[in-house]
Design a protein around this motif. Structure first.
Motif, PDB file in Angstrom:
ATOM      1  N   THR A 160      -0.813  -0.112 -10.088  1.00  0.00           N
ATOM      2  CA  THR A 160       0.720  -0.285  -9.635  1.00  0.00           C
ATOM      3  C   THR A 160       1.447   0.377 -10.635  1.00  0.00           C
ATOM      4  O   THR A 160       2.533   1.022  -9.911  1.00  0.00           O
ATOM      5  CB  THR A 160       1.012  -1.877  -9.599  1.00  0.00           C
ATOM      6  OG1 THR A 160       0.206  -2.538  -8.732  1.00  0.00           O
ATOM      7  CG2 THR A 160       2.377  -2.170  -9.037  1.00  0.00           C
ATOM      8  N   VAL A 212     -11.814  -5.210  -8.244  1.00  0.00           N
ATOM      9  CA  VAL A 212     -10.282  -5.412  -8.106  1.00  0.00           C
ATOM     10  C   VAL A 212      -9.647  -5.409  -6.931  1.00  0.00           C
ATOM     11  O   VAL A 212     -10.265  -4.645  -5.849  1.00  0.00           O
ATOM     12  CB  VAL A 212      -9.533  -4.217  -9.067  1.00  0.00           C
ATOM     13  CG1 VAL A 212     -10.212  -2.787  -8.261  1.00  0.00           C
ATOM     14  CG2 VAL A 212      -8.111  -4.240  -8.894  1.00  0.00           C
ATOM     15  N   GLN A 213      -8.675  -6.267  -6.635  1.00  0.00           N
ATOM     16  CA  GLN A 213      -7.839  -6.304  -5.187  1.00  0.00           C
ATOM     17  C   GLN A 213      -7.045  -5.180  -5.206  1.00  0.00           C
ATOM     18  O   GLN A 213      -6.595  -4.787  -6.281  1.00  0.00           O
ATOM     19  CB  GLN A 213      -6.970  -7.513  -5.240  1.00  0.00           C
ATOM     20  CG  GLN A 213      -7.855  -8.892  -5.233  1.00  0.00           C
ATOM     21  CD  GLN A 213      -6.962  -9.831  -5.223  1.00  0.00           C
ATOM     22  OE1 GLN A 213      -6.199 -10.168  -6.427  1.00  0.00           O
ATOM     23  NE2 GLN A 213      -6.825 -10.582  -4.284  1.00  0.00           N
ATOM     24  N   THR A 214      -7.052  -4.442  -3.993  1.00  0.00           N
ATOM     25  CA  THR A 214      -6.010  -3.316  -3.742  1.00  0.00           C
ATOM     26  C   THR A 214      -4.686  -4.082  -3.870  1.00  0.00           C
ATOM     27  O   THR A 214      -3.686  -3.296  -4.272  1.00  0.00           O
ATOM     28  CB  THR A 214      -6.194  -2.970  -2.512  1.00  0.00           C
ATOM     29  OG1 THR A 214      -7.589  -2.472  -1.964  1.00  0.00           O
ATOM     30  CG2 THR A 214      -5.413  -1.620  -2.219  1.00  0.00           C
ATOM     31  N   ASN A 215      -4.262  -5.222  -3.575  1.00  0.00           N
ATOM     32  CA  ASN A 215      -3.303  -5.840  -3.743  1.00  0.00           C
ATOM     33  C   ASN A 215      -3.239  -7.286  -4.514  1.00  0.00           C
ATOM     34  O   ASN A 215      -4.036  -7.983  -4.180  1.00  0.00           O
ATOM     35  CB  ASN A 215      -2.669  -6.168  -2.430  1.00  0.00           C
ATOM     36  CG  ASN A 215      -2.075  -4.853  -1.608  1.00  0.00           C
ATOM     37  OD1 ASN A 215      -1.482  -4.016  -1.800  1.00  0.00           O
ATOM     38  ND2 ASN A 215      -3.015  -4.990  -0.299  1.00  0.00           N
ATOM     39  N   GLY A 216      -2.448  -7.333  -5.392  1.00  0.00           N
ATOM     40  CA  GLY A 216      -2.492  -8.449  -6.213  1.00  0.00           C
ATOM     41  C   GLY A 216      -2.342  -9.973  -5.501  1.00  0.00           C
ATOM     42  O   GLY A 216      -3.226 -10.702  -5.512  1.00  0.00           O
ATOM     43  N   TYR A 261      -6.653   3.665  -6.176  1.00  0.00           N
ATOM     44  CA  TYR A 261      -7.880   2.702  -6.096  1.00  0.00           C
ATOM     45  C   TYR A 261      -8.982   3.340  -5.409  1.00  0.00           C
ATOM     46  O   TYR A 261     -10.189   3.023  -5.988  1.00  0.00           O
ATOM     47  CB  TYR A 261      -7.290   1.507  -5.363  1.00  0.00           C
ATOM     48  CG  TYR A 261      -8.448   0.658  -5.145  1.00  0.00           C
ATOM     49  CD1 TYR A 261      -8.967  -0.070  -5.874  1.00  0.00           C
ATOM     50  CD2 TYR A 261      -8.697   0.409  -3.650  1.00  0.00           C
ATOM     51  CE1 TYR A 261      -9.969  -1.012  -5.713  1.00  0.00           C
ATOM     52  CE2 TYR A 261     -10.069  -0.533  -3.435  1.00  0.00           C
ATOM     53  CZ  TYR A 261     -10.392  -1.152  -4.443  1.00  0.00           C
ATOM     54  OH  TYR A 261     -11.496  -2.211  -4.330  1.00  0.00           O
ATOM     55  N   SER A 318      -5.873  -3.492 -11.297  1.00  0.00           N
ATOM     56  CA  SER A 318      -5.106  -3.904 -10.076  1.00  0.00           C
ATOM     57  C   SER A 318      -3.621  -3.524 -10.678  1.00  0.00           C
ATOM     58  O   SER A 318      -2.672  -2.863 -10.013  1.00  0.00           O
ATOM     59  CB  SER A 318      -5.162  -5.330  -9.623  1.00  0.00           C
ATOM     60  OG  SER A 318      -4.307  -5.321  -8.638  1.00  0.00           O
ATOM     61  N   HIS A 319      -3.262  -4.077 -11.814  1.00  0.00           N
ATOM     62  CA  HIS A 319      -1.852  -3.868 -12.307  1.00  0.00           C
ATOM     63  C   HIS A 319      -1.569  -2.684 -12.798  1.00  0.00           C
ATOM     64  O   HIS A 319      -0.284  -2.004 -12.504  1.00  0.00           O
ATOM     65  CB  HIS A 319      -1.456  -5.032 -13.507  1.00  0.00           C
ATOM     66  CG  HIS A 319      -1.905  -6.426 -13.086  1.00  0.00           C
ATOM     67  ND1 HIS A 319      -1.792  -6.820 -12.156  1.00  0.00           N
ATOM     68  CD2 HIS A 319      -2.526  -7.315 -13.902  1.00  0.00           C
ATOM     69  CE1 HIS A 319      -2.243  -8.110 -11.982  1.00  0.00           C
ATOM     70  NE2 HIS A 319      -2.559  -8.539 -13.091  1.00  0.00           N
TER      71      HIS A 319
END
Length: 701
Positions: free
Chosen positions: A451, A544-548, A531, A447-448
């Motif tokens: 970004t 994994v989250q698309t957004n943290g 993603y 996830s990180h």
């Protein structure tokens, strides 16, 4: 639709295309080749079988604007029968018959479908620009024609391409010449080179505005900074002119970083009794046609990105244009009536100083991504040294690319592509970022990493104080933005995006923090697409989250930095080689400093970390590392074992071969073995590190 010259040759074009798999069409400026050729083939039934006509463009802006124009001329809904595909954006549908796309997108499509069966015709437009991807496509088309000679047509179109050279490359295929200039253009040279091409452009533009009859003025500048300066100066000068003494004026910039809604303004005609000043980069040389231009001002320079494989460093240099480019610029005038081109250099400079043609991008770029693409193709007999390029890149560039790919696990010691390399090739990123994403997935911090990769993929500067125009005025201003927790710029980029995410992507938050709104929105879209690609590659198994939407911990940062260490392994290998006194494989000692915009922190003694990775090494006033992140020595150690097996000769081929075969087949590639490097001597390492830190502090001071 104007009666463009190419329409008079429709029958001859169709007859030649039907009888030959490859045709070179030299269509002069104003011939209508970019908009009309696809329509001619569409009318003649080349999409009736359900296949599509593909038209490649070297530039994103051109792919979008030309497709929009063709849809308008055909009277169809944009994005349906006619659409475009550029990196991270696709405006096509199942109905699409004519598809404009960047050359890079077509290369990516060939990975999943090597025979490109979805296309009946592939038109490589603006081939004279010799973009890196177009040159690769020329080689690919040569192989593809052998496989699909019965149901594929390839057209290579250009305004000033060396048609004979391309014809020989494609087994003496036919060349069609289509005249273009609708009206004559008078060339006016300066008596000497001006001390400032910007000031000279300003004076020339105002003189034209005051003295010449109506007609728009197109001014070629080298880049966004020059354009913004000249636009501001023009606005001031025009406002100071006596009211009623001349036409009204509209001043418009045109460059690749402009939002689409501002780019399209140049295609709207000027109001009555009004003249447009269009200040543009070389994007307006061939990729875009701006109607209404009667006067062209050519500064004689272009900003060109060049890569040095010996140092691994990019430089962005202002260099003289070629004669081909000069002719292209002059050709922008005279589209609607006789025009004039003002060259801000003397006639003798045009004939004696300017190169005949632009140096192909393949000879001045890093080739890591190119070589990875070629290695991943499922075509027979793909050998990097034997791949058929129109103009082969240098041996040093190929060595550099092979070394980079080996050190980040994209190819093995025998030069065969690995499973990691195949995954990397599916991502529309440079190899270092692709490798980082794969490693981050293993560390549980994808996830990180998504970004960070998206933030680094933004085509413009996102942050305050990171461009030349804002460096000085913001240097001492306090900022509310995160500081990367001392670990460096990659962590800061992650923290900034996460803060924006917590505001539900509030545009006002970006404005309050001086962040570029369009750029941040682009990052959000890119991150989502990356993603989705990763999810597809992993067959939906990513956790994994698309957004943290959670606060990162130091452990999260540690995992991300470890993933970056793997992705940027090539840089660390070079540093270790220098510390150990190695001078093989093109490693050269150099003093490189931390870019003043970096948030990488020093310790209590004012010392920077011993080991860092950087996203880009650029040479401006001096060599700088940009976008840095601190890494730890123990993460670097596995690279030593890879150096032990590094043999450039073996990396060049796609299969394991005997040493005798290798030497016999690649005599231009001298064998270079490297003994395993030992860890840098701690004492010497500290001395060198201290020296680097001193220079960095000095540059910041």
């Amino acid at each position: 639709m104007a009666n463009l010259p190419i329409l008079q040759f429709e029958e001859q074009i169709i007859e030649t295309v039907e009888q030959n798999p490859v045709v070179v069409i030299i269509g002069e400026t104003g011939s209508g080749k970019s908009t009309q050729l696809s329509q001619i083939l569409y009318r003649r039934g080349y999409t009736k079988s359900g296949r599509t006509i593909a038209v490649t463009q070297p530039r994103r802006v051109a792919a979008v604007s030309v497709s929009r124009r063709v849809a308008q001329e055909l009277g169809v809904r944009f994005g349906e029968e006619v659409g475009y595909a550029i990196r991270f954006e696709d405006r096509t549908s199942e109905k699409t018959c004519i598809k404009y796309l960047t050359d890079g997108v077509l290369l990516r499509e060939s990975l999943s479908n090597p025979e490109l069966n979805q296309y009946s015709v592939i038109i490589l437009d603006e081939a004279h620009e010799r973009s890196l991807n177009t040159d690769i496509l020329l080689g690919l088309m040569k192989q593809l024609i052998k496989m699909r000679s019965s149901n594929l047509k390839v057209l290579i179109t250009s305004a000033t391409l060396d048609g004979e050279k391309v014809s020989r490359f494609f087994s003496n295929c036919p060349i069609l010449n289509v005249p273009g200039k609708l009206f004559p253009v008078k060339i006016r040279y300066s008596s000497e080179r001006p001390t400032s091409y910007l000031e000279s452009s300003l004076k020339t533009a105002i003189d034209i505005h005051v003295r010449e009859p109506e007609g728009d003025i197109l001014i070629f500048m080298t880049g966004q900074d020059d354009i913004e300066k000249l636009v501001k100066k023009l606005e001031e000068r025009v406002q100071s002119l006596e009211e009623g003494s001349c036409l009204d004026a509209i001043i418009l910039p045109l460059h690749g970083s402009l939002p689409p809604e501002l780019q399209v303004r140049v295609f709207s005609p000027a109001p009555p009794n009004c003249r447009r000043f269009i200040v543009a980069t070389n994007i307006a040389e061939t990729s875009l046609t701006v109607d209404g231009v009667v006067y062209v001002i050519d500064c004689g320079y272009v900003k060109q990105r060049q890569y040095n494989p010996t140092t691994g460093m990019y430089s962005l240099d202002v260099v003289q244009i070629s004669r081909v480019q000069a002719d292209q610029r002059a050709g922008r005038a005279g589209r609607t009536r006789p025009g004039k081109c003002y060259r801000l250099y003397p006639s003798i400079a045009y004939h004696e100083d300017l190169l005949p043609a632009t140096i192909p991008e393949i000879q001045r770029s890093s080739l890591a991504g190119t070589v990875l693409y070629l290695k991943s193709l499922d075509l027979p007999d793909i050998d990097i040294l034997k791949f058929d390029f129109l103009d082969p890149p240098s041996t040093e560039s190929l060595e550099d690319a092979l070394k980079q790919l080996y050190l980040i696990d994209a190819i093995d010691e025998n030069g065969s592509i690995t499973s990691i390399g195949r995954t990397m090739a599916e991502l529309p990123l440079e190899p270092s970022l692709s490798r980082t994403l794969i490693e981050a997935n293993d560390y549980g911090c994808l996830s990180h990493a998504l970004t960070v990769a998206a933030m680094l993929s933004a085509e413009t500067s996102l942050l305050p104080g990171r461009s030349k125009s804002t460096d000085k005025k913001r240097k001492h201003e306090p900022s509310d933005l995160p500081d990367g927790s001392g670990w460096g710029d990659h962590i800061q980029l992650l923290q900034i995006y996460e803060l924006w995410d917590q505001t539900n992507y509030d545009v006002e938050w970006c404005k309050e923090n001086n962040l570029q709104v369009r750029g941040m929105k682009f990052v959000r879209d890119v991150r989502k697409q990356l993603y989705q690609i990763m999810q597809k590659i992993a067959k939906g198994s990513l956790d994994v989250q698309t957004n943290g939407r959670r606060k990162e911990s130091q452990e999260d940062y540690r995992h991300l930095r470890k993933a970056l260490c793997v992705g940027y392994a090539n840089q660390l290998a070079e540093r270790m080689m220098r510390h150990n006194g190695y001078r093989t494989l093109g490693f050269k000692p150099q003093l490189v400093q931390v870019h003043p915009s970096s948030v990488l922190k020093t310790d209590e003694e004012g010392m920077l970390p011993n080991y860092v990775v950087y996203h880009e090494l650029v040479s401006t006033s001096r060599p700088f590392m940009r976008n840095l992140c601190a890494v730890e020595m123990r993460w670097v150690m596995p690279i030593f074992t890879k150096l032990e097996k590094l043999n450039i000769n073996r990396l060049s081929g796609g299969t394991v071969r005997s040493e005798e075969q290798t030497k016999g087949e690649t005599p231009s590639f001298p064998e270079k073995d490297v003994s395993v490097a030992k860890p840098p001597d701690d004492h010497q390492s500290r001395i060198q590190a201290a020296r680097d830190r001193f220079l960095s502090r000095k540059s910041k001071g």
